[in-house]
Design a protein around this motif. Sequence first.
Motif, PDB file in Angstrom:
ATOM      1  N   LEU A 129      -2.365  -1.460  -9.689  1.00  0.00           N
ATOM      2  CA  LEU A 129      -2.667  -1.436  -8.716  1.00  0.00           C
ATOM      3  C   LEU A 129      -4.363  -1.351  -8.344  1.00  0.00           C
ATOM      4  CD1 LEU A 129      -4.859   1.637  -9.047  1.00  0.00           C
ATOM      5  CD2 LEU A 129      -2.175   2.184 -10.258  1.00  0.00           C
ATOM      6  N   THR A 180      -7.468   0.568  -5.714  1.00  0.00           N
ATOM      7  CA  THR A 180      -7.899   1.144  -5.050  1.00  0.00           C
ATOM      8  C   THR A 180      -9.154   1.050  -4.417  1.00  0.00           C
ATOM      9  OG1 THR A 180      -8.199   3.793  -4.518  1.00  0.00           O
ATOM     10  CG2 THR A 180      -8.335   3.233  -6.259  1.00  0.00           C
ATOM     11  N   CYS A 208      -3.878   8.077 -10.659  1.00  0.00           N
ATOM     12  CA  CYS A 208      -4.087   7.548 -10.727  1.00  0.00           C
ATOM     13  C   CYS A 208      -3.888   7.411 -12.463  1.00  0.00           C
ATOM     14  CB  CYS A 208      -4.234   5.859 -10.615  1.00  0.00           C
ATOM     15  SG  CYS A 208      -4.146   5.140  -8.783  1.00  0.00           S
ATOM     16  N   ARG A 228       1.329  -1.224  -0.409  1.00  0.00           N
ATOM     17  CA  ARG A 228      -0.070   0.353   0.211  1.00  0.00           C
ATOM     18  C   ARG A 228       0.598   1.202  -0.212  1.00  0.00           C
ATOM     19  NH1 ARG A 228      -3.782  -2.443  -1.475  1.00  0.00           N
ATOM     20  NH2 ARG A 228      -4.899  -3.573  -0.298  1.00  0.00           N
ATOM     21  N   TYR A 248      -2.314   5.363 -15.383  1.00  0.00           N
ATOM     22  CA  TYR A 248      -3.415   4.234 -14.820  1.00  0.00           C
ATOM     23  C   TYR A 248      -4.229   4.191 -16.106  1.00  0.00           C
ATOM     24  CZ  TYR A 248       0.498   3.288 -12.383  1.00  0.00           C
ATOM     25  OH  TYR A 248       2.075   3.205 -11.542  1.00  0.00           O
TER      26      TYR A 248
END
Length: 75
Positions: free
Chosen positions: A36, A38, A49, A2, A54
């Motif tokens: 990733l 979230t 991001c 994290r 991303y």
Amino acid sequence: KRMRVHPELQRKRLGQAILVSLEALALKAGYTTAHLDTPVEYLATQAFCSKNGYVPTGTTKIGRFDALLAEKKLS
């Protein structure tokens, strides 16, 4: 696993510096893609991001949380 920045230190580009460093370390270690997740309700994190390249790839459940998945090709 994290990455977090203390609320009092947010908006000072520390998260940006950490992310760039982590991506560079991953690339040096031979990784070609960063992944990733979230929580879906963390809209500011999703914007961060997206700003960093991303691309959302789907959603999943992590424990009791709905999470957005995203990835970025490293170069």
